[in-house]
Design a protein around this motif. Sequence first.
Motif, short mmCIF file in Angstrom:
data_model
loop_
_atom_site.label_atom_id
_atom_site.label_comp_id
_atom_site.label_asym_id
_atom_site.label_seq_id
_atom_site.Cartn_x
_atom_site.Cartn_y
_atom_site.Cartn_z
N VAL A 115 5.94 83.82 3.99
CA VAL A 115 4.62 83.94 4.64
C VAL A 115 3.97 82.57 4.76
N THR A 116 2.80 82.54 5.38
CA THR A 116 2.09 81.28 5.60
C THR A 116 1.56 80.73 4.27
N PRO A 117 1.37 79.42 4.16
CA PRO A 117 0.94 78.81 2.89
C PRO A 117 -0.36 79.40 2.33
N ARG A 118 -1.37 79.63 3.18
CA ARG A 118 -2.64 80.15 2.68
C ARG A 118 -2.47 81.56 2.13
N ALA A 119 -1.77 82.42 2.86
CA ALA A 119 -1.54 83.78 2.38
C ALA A 119 -0.68 83.76 1.11
N ARG A 120 0.30 82.85 1.06
CA ARG A 120 1.17 82.75 -0.11
C ARG A 120 0.36 82.41 -1.36
N THR A 121 -0.58 81.50 -1.23
CA THR A 121 -1.41 81.11 -2.37
C THR A 121 -2.23 82.27 -2.89
N ILE A 122 -2.84 83.02 -1.96
CA ILE A 122 -3.68 84.16 -2.35
C ILE A 122 -2.85 85.25 -3.01
N TYR A 123 -1.72 85.62 -2.41
CA TYR A 123 -0.87 86.67 -2.96
C TYR A 123 -0.29 86.26 -4.31
N ALA A 124 0.15 85.01 -4.44
CA ALA A 124 0.71 84.54 -5.70
C ALA A 124 -0.32 84.59 -6.82
N LEU A 125 -1.55 84.22 -6.50
CA LEU A 125 -2.63 84.27 -7.49
C LEU A 125 -2.91 85.71 -7.92
N CYS A 126 -2.93 86.63 -6.94
CA CYS A 126 -3.16 88.04 -7.25
C CYS A 126 -2.06 88.62 -8.14
N MET A 127 -0.82 88.20 -7.92
CA MET A 127 0.30 88.70 -8.71
C MET A 127 0.32 88.07 -10.10
N TYR A 128 -0.17 86.84 -10.22
CA TYR A 128 -0.11 86.13 -11.49
C TYR A 128 -1.24 86.52 -12.43
N ILE A 129 -2.39 86.92 -11.89
CA ILE A 129 -3.56 87.24 -12.72
C ILE A 129 -3.27 88.32 -13.77
N PHE A 194 7.91 83.91 -12.60
CA PHE A 194 7.72 84.21 -11.17
C PHE A 194 7.28 82.96 -10.41
N LEU A 195 6.37 82.19 -10.99
CA LEU A 195 5.90 80.96 -10.34
C LEU A 195 7.01 79.92 -10.25
N SER A 196 7.85 79.83 -11.28
CA SER A 196 8.95 78.87 -11.24
C SER A 196 9.96 79.24 -10.15
N MET A 197 10.22 80.54 -9.99
CA MET A 197 11.14 80.97 -8.93
C MET A 197 10.56 80.67 -7.55
N LEU A 198 9.27 80.92 -7.38
CA LEU A 198 8.61 80.63 -6.11
C LEU A 198 8.70 79.14 -5.80
N SER A 199 8.48 78.31 -6.82
CA SER A 199 8.58 76.87 -6.63
C SER A 199 10.01 76.46 -6.28
N GLY A 200 10.99 77.08 -6.94
CA GLY A 200 12.38 76.77 -6.65
C GLY A 200 12.78 77.11 -5.23
N ILE A 201 12.33 78.26 -4.76
CA ILE A 201 12.66 78.67 -3.39
C ILE A 201 12.00 77.74 -2.38
N MET A 202 10.76 77.35 -2.64
CA MET A 202 10.04 76.50 -1.70
C MET A 202 10.63 75.09 -1.61
N ASN A 203 11.35 74.66 -2.65
CA ASN A 203 11.89 73.30 -2.67
C ASN A 203 13.34 73.23 -2.18
N ILE A 204 13.90 74.32 -1.72
CA ILE A 204 15.26 74.30 -1.18
C ILE A 204 15.25 73.62 0.19
N ASP A 205 16.17 72.74 0.42
CA ASP A 205 16.29 72.01 1.69
C ASP A 205 16.65 73.00 2.81
N GLN A 206 15.80 73.07 3.84
CA GLN A 206 16.02 74.02 4.93
C GLN A 206 17.29 73.71 5.73
#
Length: 316
Positions: A115-129, A194-206
């Motif tokens: 998803v888009t960066p802004r939506a990703r931040t909001i959803y990730a925060l909601c899941m982490y809380i 969960f946050l570490s996995m999200l970070s790992g996926i985001m750092n994979i070379d496209q």
Amino acid sequence: MAASKAAIIETAENVGKKKFTDRNGFHVFVLFLPYGLLFFTFILLPIVIGMGLSFTYFDVINTPKLAGMNNYITLLTGDEVFMKYVLPNTILYAIVVGIGGYVLSFLMAWILAQVTPRARTIYALCMYIPSMAGQLFIQFIWKTIFSGDQSGLANAYLQKLGIINQPIQWLISSDYFMQIMIFVSLWSSMGIGFLSMLSGIMNIDQELYEAAYVDGIKNRAQEIIYITVPSMKPQMLFGAVMSIVNAFNMGWIGVALAGANPTPDYAGQLIANHIDDYAYVRYEMGYASAISVSLLALVWVCSKVANKLFTEKEEY
């Protein structure tokens, strides 16, 4: 040639003349000293003391008395509650919440990466809380939802639909307690792993994905298997270790839901609850230490398995 040899000899002599406090090894020692002291004081020393107490009978008041292997023998052959309820509950809970929560964390992280960066931040925060404020949520939300009277949201909704005629005692019935405990645990399982996995996926070379599709990958499932997971093995390992530790250390959820330890009819009793029962209710610290050492060994074995799965083998 002679000049270079002389320079080397002079450099070696200068290094030898350096003060001990000026050497790199000393600087490294100083940097690691605070961590080493904290690790020794709050982790290593308690483990050693716990292992020692596990071979004793200790009631907190009197001096510990040597008991040999009696605590471990009692745990495996004489503790009916442990063998009949605690161990099966822990295995079931660890499989469903540990493995299930781990897979769920990866899937949620992979979905958010699309998803888009802004939506990703909001959803990730909601899941982490929930993982940060889980106990607060349990006290004020989940206990209200599963309250045993007619004002409980679950009972009110089911009665309104005509599914039940009288309120169900969700949190004091052994028929429902473990299922509710697992559900709440999965709901609050999106933690640091969960946050570490999200970070790992985001750092994979496209470019890896583009090259993979050129080489014959045809769908997203193959993309996950052949590119995503192999490219983020360190994050997968960290997530696995955190999931294992949390799965064996979340007995507090059952106590928070039930309001007491032990849980109703031992329906949600885990090894962590069994330790607290003997340590802080019965004050049998020697036996509680034996249970703790057994739990430590179980976590260590599971961590070694995870390390085996997600550590790359060195090729020589």
